[in-house]
Write an enzyme that holds these catalytic residues in place. Structure first.
Site: not given
Ligand code: PBG
Ligand code: ZN
Length: 325
Positions: A130, A248, A195, A274, A120, A205
């Site tokens: 991205c 995801k 995603k 995360s 990415c 992030r």
């Protein structure tokens, strides 16, 4: 199946019975451990919102990779934090970039560990998006070329598998073509096929220093309200040559995972992201939940929903718990 002929509790009465009728299992072979490689040396900086997860320079990453390998975890997924960022994410496809050097170091020191790379631009662009920006939005087709170059440079550095996470249309085909033309036809692509534009990426992030500097990712990541769209996204990535497809985030999208399991016969991965990790960690640190129990239950939920592969920051802990258990 009526009471009293049927008593559901009969086969629940002791641990051996429970073991015999258990439908889903979790193994260390199911796990992938994500890692953040930072430019420089002597760096091992804990991510404040992700206790136990670090930005690390190469020598620490290699030591960590050794530990991961020793625990029997088959693979790691690498993210890079480059020395400098620019508008076109140059470090992403530089043969001496942060990820390329990290791949070489891990494959040299821990050759048995499978190295997968996140493909990415957002960790490498100064605007944090991205891909390439044109007229205030990420431009799809010019980004494809850079993603293909990035994946190719990862393969050249020794990556065993590449995992595009950008959500540009056509990127699996572009990457497949670049790899094949350059003799890397054996390198599989694990595509972040489904995603969603998710608030659960927040802590990542911070970890990858990849927060968009303007706007958000909703023009390329999926709308959380959509279910049928997931099937279209998966179908197009499979047509383009994806070897493994991913959903995801994980827990909020178990229905999507099950849809894909029912629809396709490719290996299916899930990314336990995360924010999902941070929530469990925060509650565990407070003493509000039993961390081991909740994490293992969560992993089992992914398997039950149809995942073959779980990408998770809990991987090292899970491997240890499975060993003890
Ligand atoms: C990069 C990328 C992201 C994640 C994996 N690859 C962040 C994003 O899309 O904003 C998220 C992983 C996590 O939250 O653990 N495109
Ligand atoms: Zn990105």
């Amino acid at each position: 199946m009526f009471f009293p002929q049927f008593r559901a509790r009969r086969i629940r009465g002791n641990e051996v019975f429970r073991r015999m009728v258990r439908e889903t299992t979790l193994s260390v072979n199911d796990l992938i451990y994500p890692m953040f490689s930072a430019f420089g040396s002597g760096i091992k900086k804990e991510i404040s919102s992700m206790p136990g997860i670090y930005q690390q320079s190469i020598e620490h990453i290699v030591a960590d990779a050794q530990e991961v390998y020793g625990l029997g975890i088959p693979a790691v997924l690498l993210f890079g934090i480059p020395e400098t960022k620019d508008a076109v994410g140059s470090d992403a496809y530089c043969d001496t970039g942060i990820i390329q050097e990290t791949i070489r170091a891990i494959k040299r020191e821990v050759p048995g560990l499978v190295v997968i790379t996140d493909v990415c631009m957002c960790e490498y662009t100064d605007h944090g998006h991205c891909g390439i920006i044109k007229d205030g939005d990420v431009d799809n087709d010019s980004t494809l070329e850079l993603l293909a170059r990035e994946a190719l440079s990862h393969a050249r550095a020794g990556a065993d598998m590449v995992a595009p996470s950008d959500m540009m249309d056509g990127r699996v085909a572009a990457i497949r073509e670049a790899l094949d033309e350059n003799g890397f036809d054996k390198i599989p692509i694990m595509s972040y096929a489904v995603k969603y534009a998710s608030g659960y990426y927040g802590p990542f992030r911070e970890a990858a220093e990849s927060t968009p500097q303007f706007g958000d990712r909703r023009s390329y990541q999926m709308d959380p309200a959509n279910r049928l769209e997931a099937l279209r996204e998966a179908a197009s990535d499979i047509d383009e040559g994806a070897d493994i497809i991913m959903v995801k985030p994980g827990l909020p999208y178990l229905d999507i995972l099950r849809d894909l399991r029912n629809e396709y016969n490719l290996p299916l991965a899930v990314y336990n992201v995360s924010g999902e990790y941070s929530m469990i960690k925060a509650a565990a640190i407070q003493g509000w939940i039993d961390e081991e129990r909740v994490v293992l239950e969560t992993m089992l939920a992914f398997k039950r929903a149809g995942a073959d592969i779980i990408i998770t920051y809990h991987a090292k802990d899970v491997a240890r718990w499975l060993k003890q258990g």
